[in-house]
Design a protein around this motif. Structure first.
Motif, PDB file in Angstrom:
ATOM      1  N   GLU A   1     -73.071 -80.168  22.872  1.00  0.00           N
ATOM      2  CA  GLU A   1     -74.110 -79.139  22.926  1.00  0.00           C
ATOM      3  C   GLU A   1     -74.132 -78.423  24.271  1.00  0.00           C
ATOM      4  O   GLU A   1     -74.432 -77.231  24.340  1.00  0.00           O
ATOM      5  N   LEU A   2     -73.816 -79.128  25.339  1.00  0.00           N
ATOM      6  CA  LEU A   2     -73.810 -78.523  26.668  1.00  0.00           C
ATOM      7  C   LEU A   2     -72.550 -77.682  26.918  1.00  0.00           C
ATOM      8  O   LEU A   2     -72.601 -76.681  27.625  1.00  0.00           O
ATOM      9  N   ILE A   3     -71.432 -78.095  26.350  1.00  0.00           N
ATOM     10  CA  ILE A   3     -70.167 -77.397  26.569  1.00  0.00           C
ATOM     11  C   ILE A   3     -70.074 -76.115  25.745  1.00  0.00           C
ATOM     12  O   ILE A   3     -69.592 -75.083  26.236  1.00  0.00           O
ATOM     13  N   LYS A   4     -70.533 -76.141  24.508  1.00  0.00           N
ATOM     14  CA  LYS A   4     -70.332 -75.005  23.603  1.00  0.00           C
ATOM     15  C   LYS A   4     -70.797 -73.666  24.179  1.00  0.00           C
ATOM     16  O   LYS A   4     -70.017 -72.698  24.177  1.00  0.00           O
ATOM     17  N   PRO A   5     -72.021 -73.534  24.695  1.00  0.00           N
ATOM     18  CA  PRO A   5     -72.410 -72.217  25.213  1.00  0.00           C
ATOM     19  C   PRO A   5     -71.605 -71.801  26.448  1.00  0.00           C
ATOM     20  O   PRO A   5     -71.399 -70.615  26.683  1.00  0.00           O
ATOM     21  N   LYS A   6     -71.129 -72.771  27.199  1.00  0.00           N
ATOM     22  CA  LYS A   6     -70.364 -72.440  28.410  1.00  0.00           C
ATOM     23  C   LYS A   6     -68.972 -71.914  28.089  1.00  0.00           C
ATOM     24  O   LYS A   6     -68.361 -71.263  28.927  1.00  0.00           O
ATOM     25  N   ILE A   7     -68.482 -72.217  26.886  1.00  0.00           N
ATOM     26  CA  ILE A   7     -67.175 -71.683  26.487  1.00  0.00           C
ATOM     27  C   ILE A   7     -67.345 -70.621  25.395  1.00  0.00           C
ATOM     28  O   ILE A   7     -66.400 -70.300  24.686  1.00  0.00           O
ATOM     29  N   HIS A   8     -68.575 -70.107  25.280  1.00  0.00           N
ATOM     30  CA  HIS A   8     -68.902 -68.988  24.394  1.00  0.00           C
ATOM     31  C   HIS A   8     -68.757 -69.317  22.908  1.00  0.00           C
ATOM     32  O   HIS A   8     -68.268 -68.502  22.129  1.00  0.00           O
TER      33      HIS A   8
ATOM     34  N   VAL B   1     -61.726 -77.973  28.986  1.00  0.00           N
ATOM     35  CA  VAL B   1     -61.969 -77.708  27.569  1.00  0.00           C
ATOM     36  C   VAL B   1     -61.797 -76.222  27.276  1.00  0.00           C
ATOM     37  O   VAL B   1     -61.170 -75.852  26.277  1.00  0.00           O
ATOM     38  N   GLN B   2     -62.316 -75.375  28.142  1.00  0.00           N
ATOM     39  CA  GLN B   2     -62.167 -73.934  27.934  1.00  0.00           C
ATOM     40  C   GLN B   2     -60.692 -73.547  27.930  1.00  0.00           C
ATOM     41  O   GLN B   2     -60.245 -72.758  27.094  1.00  0.00           O
ATOM     42  N   MET B   3     -59.930 -74.103  28.843  1.00  0.00           N
ATOM     43  CA  MET B   3     -58.511 -73.774  28.929  1.00  0.00           C
ATOM     44  C   MET B   3     -57.766 -74.259  27.678  1.00  0.00           C
ATOM     45  O   MET B   3     -56.923 -73.545  27.130  1.00  0.00           O
ATOM     46  N   LEU B   4     -58.096 -75.446  27.200  1.00  0.00           N
ATOM     47  CA  LEU B   4     -57.438 -75.980  26.000  1.00  0.00           C
ATOM     48  C   LEU B   4     -57.874 -75.236  24.739  1.00  0.00           C
ATOM     49  O   LEU B   4     -57.069 -74.994  23.841  1.00  0.00           O
ATOM     50  N   PHE B   5     -59.135 -74.871  24.681  1.00  0.00           N
ATOM     51  CA  PHE B   5     -59.705 -74.242  23.489  1.00  0.00           C
ATOM     52  C   PHE B   5     -59.341 -72.769  23.378  1.00  0.00           C
ATOM     53  O   PHE B   5     -59.032 -72.274  22.293  1.00  0.00           O
ATOM     54  N   ASP B   6     -59.359 -72.074  24.483  1.00  0.00           N
ATOM     55  CA  ASP B   6     -59.170 -70.627  24.471  1.00  0.00           C
ATOM     56  C   ASP B   6     -58.207 -70.235  25.586  1.00  0.00           C
ATOM     57  O   ASP B   6     -58.608 -69.650  26.593  1.00  0.00           O
ATOM     58  N   THR B   7     -56.936 -70.555  25.390  1.00  0.00           N
ATOM     59  CA  THR B   7     -55.924 -70.265  26.404  1.00  0.00           C
ATOM     60  C   THR B   7     -55.783 -68.757  26.563  1.00  0.00           C
ATOM     61  O   THR B   7     -55.610 -68.047  25.577  1.00  0.00           O
ATOM     62  N   PRO B   8     -55.876 -68.266  27.805  1.00  0.00           N
ATOM     63  CA  PRO B   8     -55.762 -66.821  28.027  1.00  0.00           C
ATOM     64  C   PRO B   8     -54.382 -66.295  27.616  1.00  0.00           C
ATOM     65  O   PRO B   8     -53.380 -66.999  27.723  1.00  0.00           O
ATOM     66  N   ALA B   9     -54.380 -65.055  27.146  1.00  0.00           N
ATOM     67  CA  ALA B   9     -53.139 -64.439  26.680  1.00  0.00           C
ATOM     68  C   ALA B   9     -52.198 -64.100  27.833  1.00  0.00           C
ATOM     69  O   ALA B   9     -50.987 -64.150  27.680  1.00  0.00           O
ATOM     70  N   THR B  10     -52.745 -63.764  28.981  1.00  0.00           N
ATOM     71  CA  THR B  10     -51.879 -63.365  30.094  1.00  0.00           C
ATOM     72  C   THR B  10     -51.501 -64.581  30.935  1.00  0.00           C
ATOM     73  O   THR B  10     -52.317 -65.472  31.185  1.00  0.00           O
ATOM     74  N   GLY B  11     -50.274 -64.584  31.374  1.00  0.00           N
ATOM     75  CA  GLY B  11     -49.761 -65.696  32.156  1.00  0.00           C
ATOM     76  C   GLY B  11     -50.460 -65.880  33.488  1.00  0.00           C
ATOM     77  O   GLY B  11     -50.672 -66.997  33.943  1.00  0.00           O
ATOM     78  N   ALA B  12     -50.840 -64.771  34.127  1.00  0.00           N
ATOM     79  CA  ALA B  12     -51.480 -64.855  35.445  1.00  0.00           C
ATOM     80  C   ALA B  12     -52.842 -65.545  35.346  1.00  0.00           C
ATOM     81  O   ALA B  12     -53.178 -66.399  36.169  1.00  0.00           O
ATOM     82  N   VAL B  13     -53.628 -65.176  34.331  1.00  0.00           N
ATOM     83  CA  VAL B  13     -54.945 -65.800  34.159  1.00  0.00           C
ATOM     84  C   VAL B  13     -54.777 -67.273  33.821  1.00  0.00           C
ATOM     85  O   VAL B  13     -55.485 -68.128  34.358  1.00  0.00           O
ATOM     86  N   ASN B  14     -53.812 -67.579  32.951  1.00  0.00           N
ATOM     87  CA  ASN B  14     -53.569 -68.971  32.593  1.00  0.00           C
ATOM     88  C   ASN B  14     -53.129 -69.781  33.808  1.00  0.00           C
ATOM     89  O   ASN B  14     -53.588 -70.909  34.010  1.00  0.00           O
ATOM     90  N   SER B  15     -52.281 -69.223  34.637  1.00  0.00           N
ATOM     91  CA  SER B  15     -51.841 -69.913  35.862  1.00  0.00           C
ATOM     92  C   SER B  15     -53.015 -70.193  36.790  1.00  0.00           C
ATOM     93  O   SER B  15     -53.101 -71.266  37.388  1.00  0.00           O
TER      94      SER B  15
END
Length: 136
Positions: free
Chosen positions: A25-32, A96-110
């Motif tokens: 419940e605490l994580i969900k709103p933080k990862i939208h 969790v955010q990184m695993l759940f919603d990996t950014p499309a651009t390599g720079a943001v992911n890095s």
């Protein structure tokens, strides 16, 4: 009739306030993710469990598997400092955010990978600095 209904709503609200929120419940709103949307809960529980396992290997918390009812009180041990707990919570959210919603651009992911790695390092320092078992 109205008073009885009103009381039950007040009592239910009071019960909800007394019950600590779950990690999910605490994580969900933080990862939208909308809290009421349970379509991703199984994946999020797995990602949270993975994050907690990493933290446990760094010396934080108990070894647990997360479900919809797991709270931070289930994970953290009583001897952990607020600093360690806050760093761990930040790590869990970012990982969790990184695993759940990996950014499309390599720079943001890095950048995200680097931030998560830095938090892992900081948690390790915090544990070694504050949370080492006391020797007599």
């Amino acid at each position: 009739e109205k008073t009885r209904r009103h009381k039950s709503l007040v009592e239910r609200k009071s019960e909800m306030e007394d019950k600590p929120k779950t990690i999910l419940e605490l994580i969900k709103p933080k990862i939208h993710v909308i809290e009421e949307d349970d379509s991703f809960d199984d994946d999020l529980e797995d990602f949270i469990t993975m994050s907690l396992a990493t933290l446990n290997q760094l010396g934080v918390g108990n070894s647990i598997v997360v479900d919809k009812d797991t709270t931070y009180e289930d994970f953290f041990t009583s001897d952990q400092t607020p600093e360690t707990m806050n760093l761990a919570k930040s790590y869990i959210r970012m990982n969790v955010q990184m695993l759940f919603d990996t950014p499309a651009t390599g720079a943001v992911n890095s950048n995200n990978v680097a931030a998560v790695a830095q938090l892992e390092w900081r948690v390790g320092i915090s544990v070694s600095k504050y949370d080492e078992p006391k020797r007599s």
